[in-house]
Design a protein around this motif. Structure first.
Motif, mmCIF file in Angstrom:
data_model
loop_
_atom_site.group_PDB
_atom_site.id
_atom_site.type_symbol
_atom_site.label_atom_id
_atom_site.label_comp_id
_atom_site.label_asym_id
_atom_site.label_seq_id
_atom_site.Cartn_x
_atom_site.Cartn_y
_atom_site.Cartn_z
ATOM 1 N N UNK A 140 1.443 11.372 3.334
ATOM 2 C CA UNK A 140 0.070 11.110 3.776
ATOM 3 C C UNK A 140 -0.756 10.498 2.649
ATOM 4 N N UNK A 141 -0.481 10.937 1.411
ATOM 5 C CA UNK A 141 -1.198 10.390 0.270
ATOM 6 C C UNK A 141 -0.967 8.893 0.146
ATOM 7 N N UNK A 142 0.275 8.473 0.326
ATOM 8 C CA UNK A 142 0.609 7.044 0.279
ATOM 9 C C UNK A 142 -0.144 6.285 1.359
ATOM 10 N N UNK A 143 -0.174 6.863 2.532
ATOM 11 C CA UNK A 143 -0.868 6.235 3.649
ATOM 12 C C UNK A 143 -2.365 6.112 3.336
ATOM 13 N N UNK A 144 -2.935 7.180 2.733
ATOM 14 C CA UNK A 144 -4.348 7.142 2.372
ATOM 15 C C UNK A 144 -4.593 6.056 1.325
ATOM 16 N N UNK A 164 -4.890 2.704 2.878
ATOM 17 C CA UNK A 164 -6.031 2.390 3.746
ATOM 18 C C UNK A 164 -7.383 2.596 3.066
ATOM 19 N N UNK A 165 -7.453 3.451 2.036
ATOM 20 C CA UNK A 165 -8.761 3.807 1.488
ATOM 21 C C UNK A 165 -9.447 2.643 0.783
ATOM 22 N N UNK A 166 -8.706 1.942 -0.010
ATOM 23 C CA UNK A 166 -9.310 0.909 -0.840
ATOM 24 C C UNK A 166 -8.676 -0.442 -0.549
ATOM 25 N N UNK A 167 -9.157 -1.448 -1.264
ATOM 26 C CA UNK A 167 -8.522 -2.753 -1.155
ATOM 27 C C UNK A 167 -7.071 -2.586 -1.595
ATOM 28 N N UNK A 168 -6.155 -3.114 -0.810
ATOM 29 C CA UNK A 168 -4.740 -2.877 -1.111
ATOM 30 C C UNK A 168 -4.379 -3.448 -2.479
ATOM 31 N N UNK A 169 -3.845 -2.592 -3.347
ATOM 32 C CA UNK A 169 -3.350 -3.051 -4.650
ATOM 33 C C UNK A 169 -1.858 -2.827 -4.641
ATOM 34 N N UNK A 170 -1.123 -3.885 -4.366
ATOM 35 C CA UNK A 170 0.314 -3.717 -4.123
ATOM 36 C C UNK A 170 1.062 -3.178 -5.329
ATOM 37 N N UNK A 182 2.577 2.612 10.173
ATOM 38 C CA UNK A 182 2.139 2.249 8.823
ATOM 39 C C UNK A 182 2.044 0.738 8.639
ATOM 40 N N UNK A 183 3.022 -0.013 9.185
ATOM 41 C CA UNK A 183 3.104 -1.435 8.859
ATOM 42 C C UNK A 183 2.215 -2.289 9.748
#
Lengths: 286, 307
Positions: A237-241, A244-250, B239-240
């Motif tokens: 869930x942390x990864x999912x958060x 989604x929480x911020x601008x994606x930083x890959x 997710x994707x």
């Protein structure tokens, strides 16, 4: 004579050529299977400006190891990992204890209704848990368990059909003469379980431990349904958060993903033989 | 005589004690919830008000062709596409690798580990990894395609390519079926191949006339478990793509999840769950019914061998 030798020669050449093709395909395939891992690791140590370029660089101009520090500062990643560890260890303990008891009864004891109960077990192995997902949520919410780890952990203590089946298969391969001998020596049924079956089944119990730990570690849907408090999140869930929480930083997402995969990979390498055996026991003999 | 009976009684009682975790678990987490689920499927249960009986309305809505009422046909199509294209490809790839690995090669352990590794891991981390691989502008897949002169699609953002993308990702896990096939291949007696060679069979003929029939029980097992597993696909689409673009990857279980836990339309979600169960049962029955036609069991001829 001459012709035969030529024939043999061409056959040998064909065999060598065949081997070369086999190795070629295997090596190319192995590279293809490894590319996603390499891509993940490569991205995870890149400076941000090198993540968004085309064509991508496989080796960054400088290795930003700080990415792996940053993910613990930006998000409570350490906390997430700890939560996952707690959930997975308890699930593992529950599965090993309950499934070995039930598997023993199915493998060794005679009781009325054993046939029909075993049939029910096989049916529930096939049963997708989505069928019971909604009413279970309603039951757990009545119990006040929503928002706690109970719905994720408690069911493990009540047996998992797949693991019960796996252990039952393994227990039946242990020679029955050992039980008989112990019985003659005055050993009770629980004694036979504890002193003979369990010590002789360490590989199979190891498989159940590893598989149940991995399943719990990777589980996403369960925590997604039952947990909403940030500090209680497991790493999935942390990864999912994080996504989604911020601008994606890959680069940071890939670093966190790599960290999240480590425990499962370590377990796999430590117990590779068990792992493979488990798949084979449950797969081929099933 | 009397003593013997008490021994049996003790054994039986002990058996039920040992079974009790699963018996309780089966009642509490499987049987009762299933009955409840069936009951709720005829109600408008929503967690807020007490459930009202509404007859077959949920089921009527479920089979509606109106997209705003029901995504049943859409999600059934998507999930079936994902399953019936993805699983055969997965099995073919797994079998292909297993046959290559079974050629008495060096480094078997290393190759086996590399091919099996991706199927050990799953979940959100893997979904994120593949979302990044499929990135239309900076992803590695389109980079590799550009090296051979192909300009790749937008993958997860393209309605036509989103499902194939999920299938490609699923192929990365072909190592799972490979491992089972490899074990199955090692169980085929070499005499069969030697006999075929004496008869002048080509490699190709040996594969189709010896390997495939001898492996068919294993293929059958992998097929059934993979299809059931594939129908449950959830994490990757959640997710994707979150089911997008334009519901192209809206899978059955994802829709069920959204109805139950985002719209709290529990009654409707229960009707979905039951229809899902019936589809799975019908499908499994069909596969088992068809199996004598193509699954070859050694015991059919040898007789008496029971596993």
């Amino acid at each position: 004579m001459q012709r035969k030798r030529v024939l043999l020669h061409s056959k040998k050449r064909r065999a060598i050529l065949g081997k070369i093709i086999v190795y070629f395909l295997l090596v190319v395939g192995a590279i293809v299977f490894l590319v996603p891992f390499i891509w993940m690791l490569s991205t995870s140590v890149k400076p941000p400006e090198e993540v968004y370029i085309f064509p991508p660089k496989w080796i960054p101009s400088r290795f930003v190891w700080e990415n792996y520090v940053k993910i613990f500062e930006l998000m409570p990643t350490g906390r997430f990992l700890l939560n996952s560890l707690v959930i997975s260890c308890l699930t593992m303990a529950g599965s090993v204890i309950s499934c070995s008891l039930v598997g023993f009864a199915f493998a060794r004891l005679r009781f009325r209704g054993s046939g029909i109960l075993f049939f029910i077990l096989l049916i529930t192995m096939m049963l997708p848990h989505q069928v019971t997902m909604v009413p279970l949520y309603m039951i757990f919410s009545k119990l006040g368990w929503v928002g706690t780890y109970f719905p994720l952990i408690v069911p493990a203590f009540f047996g998992n059909p797949y693991f019960i089946f796996l252990l039952r298969q393994f227990f039946t391969t242990i020679p029955k003469e050992l039980d008989e001998a112990a019985k003659v020596d005055g050993c009770s049924i629980p004694g036979i379980f504890a002193r003979i079956i369990v010590p002789m089944s360490k590989p199979a119990l190891g498989i159940v431990a590893i598989l149940s730990f991995t399943d719990a570690w990777n589980d996403f849907m369960g925590p997604l349904i039952y947990l909403s408090e940030f500090t209680k999140f497991p790493i999935s869930l942390g990864l999912r958060a994080f996504q989604t929480l911020r601008v994606v930083q890959w680069e940071l997402l890939m670093a966190t993903s790599a960290i999240a995969l480590i425990p499962v990979l370590v377990l796999f390498f430590l117990a590779q033989k068990n792992y493979i055996q488990g798949i084979v026991i449950s797969g081929v003999k099933g | 005589m009397k003593r013997k009976r008490t021994i049996h009684q003790i054994e039986e009682m002990t058996a039920y004690v040992f079974l009790s975790p699963w018996l309780i678990g089966f009642l509490a987490f499987v049987a009762i919830p299933m009955v409840l689920s069936l009951f709720y499927s005829f109600t408008d249960a929503n967690m807020l008000t007490s459930p009202q009986f509404i007859g077959l309305k949920n089921y009527r809505n479920l089979f509606s062709f109106d997209d705003t009422v029901s995504l049943f046909w859409k999600t059934l199509y998507n999930t079936s596409f994902y399953t019936f294209v993805g699983v055969p490809l997965n099995i073919a790839l797994g079998l292909f690798i297993a046959v290559l690995l079974n050629q008495k090669i060096r480094g078997l352990g290393v190759f086996r580990t590399i091919y099996y590794l991706p199927s050990v891991i799953s979940g959100v981390a893997v979904s994120l990894l593949w979302a990044w691989i499929f990135h239309p502008h900076f992803g590695v897949l389109n980079h590799l395609l550009s090296l051979v002169g192909i300009s790749g699609p937008a993958w997860l953002f393209d309605e036509a390519w989103a499902k194939p993308a999920l299938i490609i990702m699923n192929l990365w896990g072909a190592g799972g079926s490979m491992l089972i096939f490899l074990a199955g291949l090692q169980g085929i007696p070499t005499q069969l191949y030697e006999a075929a060679e004496l008869d002048g069979a080509s490699t190709w003929a040996k594969f189709w006339k010896v390997t495939i029939p001898m492996l068919s029980p294993t293929i059958f097992f992998v097929l059934v478990t993979n299809i059931i597993g594939s129908f449950q696909v959830f994490t990757s689409s959640y997710v994707m793509t979150a089911g997008g673009p334009n519901n192209a990857t809206m899978m059955y279980v994802l829709w069920l999840f959204n109805l139950a836990f985002q719209q709290f339309n529990m009654g409707f979600a229960c009707s979905l769950a039951w229809v899902y169960l019936l589809i799975m049962v019908a499908f499994t029955a069909l596969v088992f019914k068809s199996s004598p036609a193509w699954v070859y069991y050694e015991s059919d001829i040898v007789g008496g061998r029971k596993s």
